[in-house]
Design a protein around this motif. Structure first.
Motif, mmCIF file in Angstrom:
data_model
loop_
_atom_site.group_PDB
_atom_site.id
_atom_site.type_symbol
_atom_site.label_atom_id
_atom_site.label_comp_id
_atom_site.label_asym_id
_atom_site.label_seq_id
_atom_site.Cartn_x
_atom_site.Cartn_y
_atom_site.Cartn_z
ATOM 1 N N ASN A 10 1.083 -1.506 0.151
ATOM 2 C CA ASN A 10 0.040 -0.448 0.149
ATOM 3 C C ASN A 10 1.193 0.683 -0.582
ATOM 4 N N THR B 176 -11.541 0.191 3.434
ATOM 5 C CA THR B 176 -12.008 -1.357 2.408
ATOM 6 C C THR B 176 -13.147 -1.873 3.698
ATOM 7 N N ALA C 134 -5.760 -1.822 -0.786
ATOM 8 C CA ALA C 134 -5.189 -1.145 -0.991
ATOM 9 C C ALA C 134 -7.176 0.199 -0.202
ATOM 10 N N CYS D 227 -11.784 -0.382 -0.909
ATOM 11 C CA CYS D 227 -11.933 -1.644 -1.854
ATOM 12 C C CYS D 227 -13.275 -2.168 -1.612
ATOM 13 N N LEU E 106 -5.690 -2.984 -5.606
ATOM 14 C CA LEU E 106 -5.149 -1.330 -5.991
ATOM 15 C C LEU E 106 -6.107 -0.909 -5.654
ATOM 16 N N GLU E 107 -6.242 0.460 -5.208
ATOM 17 C CA GLU E 107 -7.279 1.059 -4.820
ATOM 18 C C GLU E 107 -9.217 0.814 -5.741
ATOM 19 N N GLY E 108 -10.048 1.401 -4.643
ATOM 20 C CA GLY E 108 -11.283 1.221 -4.833
ATOM 21 C C GLY E 108 -11.599 0.024 -6.185
ATOM 22 N N ALA E 109 -10.905 -0.460 -6.091
ATOM 23 C CA ALA E 109 -11.497 -2.088 -6.355
ATOM 24 C C ALA E 109 -12.660 -2.866 -5.533
ATOM 25 N N GLY F 97 -6.373 -4.104 -10.536
ATOM 26 C CA GLY F 97 -5.857 -2.710 -10.714
ATOM 27 C C GLY F 97 -7.758 -1.473 -10.498
ATOM 28 N N ARG F 98 -6.765 -0.520 -10.363
ATOM 29 C CA ARG F 98 -7.928 0.607 -9.710
ATOM 30 C C ARG F 98 -9.375 0.191 -10.168
ATOM 31 N N GLN F 99 -9.865 1.218 -8.963
ATOM 32 C CA GLN F 99 -11.525 0.462 -9.957
ATOM 33 C C GLN F 99 -11.687 -0.794 -10.687
#
Length: 355
Positions: free
Chosen positions: A30, A279, A293, A296, A309-312, A326-328
């Motif tokens: 992170n 998260t 991250a 999530c 990763l962030e927002g997944a 990956g992100r989102q």
């Protein structure tokens, strides 16, 4: 002494993740890989840091800022095209002036830092000092040949027939004489000014080129498998801390960090694991060597040895391992359709399916 950190590469081996973010900012436990390098430089007493940036300059600037959060003074140096490491030295000539400097590849990871390397350079002050490490397949690296006194007598970039198993890691130390060397060399067959060619020029001019063999952990985090391995290594030293919410139906085993604002319910977490702020982990299993991250969602799933990763979000998909999400991104169950795999896969992606 100054530092020159290279953060302008495209990161083609980490596509499609690097379509939307620089490879140097992909997080390990992170925290972006680039941050570990900057922290190593500051720990070695080097606070004047020039960062070579390319087309991802805005993202790098936003993440690092002026360097004050690291105790450093950061200057950004634009490189129009990634034309080689020696070209980066040319571009940074005005910034470097007549100071000695460390060149540090921003996507490299070194456990234990570089304090001893810098200290040895300052004491002996060779014209160049290379950090070397033994590798199984040196053909993918710059390779050094040493004499009995440990001086470098030859260096070659990605040789078909390596003379040794000593690969040049991502840290170089130079006196100002290297500026003469980078001006003297010609582009390689791949059209780049190779720093290894500049070092070879120094050798041929009778300059002292020293080497330092590292026995600790080093990785070039240019591909997914290396990213996962570095993530595992960093998490091994994780200090457990539960700042978020963990309900009575959950089980926490080993070194686990649940950051403030995160929540774990009806789940089993087996460390080393870090769960980022914001998260939510519900009715799931998160296994060793996994970093999740911020912001999530993991629900009704199993995740192990992975970087999220962030927002997944990962919902109802069974078991995931050895993965970089990956992100989102959204990983979901396909419902009650006939058994089949259904994907939306971006350019340069790699998908592995169990028969």
């Amino acid at each position: 002494m100054k530092a020159l950190v290279l953060a302008g590469g495209k990161g083609s081996r980490l596509l499609p993740i690097t379509h939307t973010a620089p490879k140097q900012l992909v997080p390990v436990a992170n925290k972006p890989v680039l941050f570990y390098g900057i922290e190593s430089l500051v720990a070695a007493g080097i606070t004047d840091i020039g960062i070579i940036v390319g087309y991802t300059a805005d993202e790098i600037r936003e993440a690092v800022g002026d360097g004050s959060t690291f105790g450093a003074d950061v200057t950004y140096i634009q490189q129009g095209k990634p034309l080689g490491l020696a070209h980066a030295v040319l571009v940074a000539r005005d910034y470097l002036g007549d100071d000695d400097f460390v060149m540090y590849l921003g996507d490299n990871f070194i456990v234990g830092g570089i304090e001893k390397l810098v200290e040895g350079f300052r004491e002996e002050r060779p014209d160049a000092d290379l950090m070397l490490t033994r590798v199984e397949d040196p053909r993918a690296f710059g390779v050094a040949e040493l004499d009995d006194d440990g001086r470098v007598v030859r260096i070659e970039e990605k040789p078909a027939h390596p003379v040794s198993d000593l690969a040049v890691a991502g840290v170089f130390l130079f006196t100002p004489v290297v500026h003469e060397a980078v001006r003297a060399i010609e582009p390689s067959a791949r059209g780049e000014l190779e720093i290894t060619d500049a070092v070879q020029w120094l050798i041929e001019q009778g300059r002292k080129v020293r080497s330092t063999l590292i026995t600790g952990y080093w990785k070039d985090t240019g591909n997914v498998s290396d990213m996962l391995e570095v993530n595992r290594s960093v998490l091994e030293g994780l200090e457990p801390c539960i700042d978020g919410k963990v309900d009575a139906d959950s089980e926490i085993i080993g070194r686990v960090r649940v950051e403030r604002g995160a929540s774990v319910s009806g789940s089993r977490i087996v460390g080393p694991v870090v769960i980022g702020a914001g998260t939510s982990v519900t009715n799931s299993y998160v296994g060793p060597s996994t970093s999740v991250a911020e912001n999530c969602v993991i629900s009704g799933s199993e995740v192990e040895f992975s970087i999220i990763l962030e927002g997944a979000s990962i919902e109802g998909v069974g078991r995931i391992e050895a993965s970089l999400i990956g992100r989102q991104s959204q990983v979901t169950h396909a419902g009650r359709t006939p058994r089949a795999h259904r994907f939306v896969v971006g350019d340069h992606s790699k998908v592995q399916i169990t028969p």
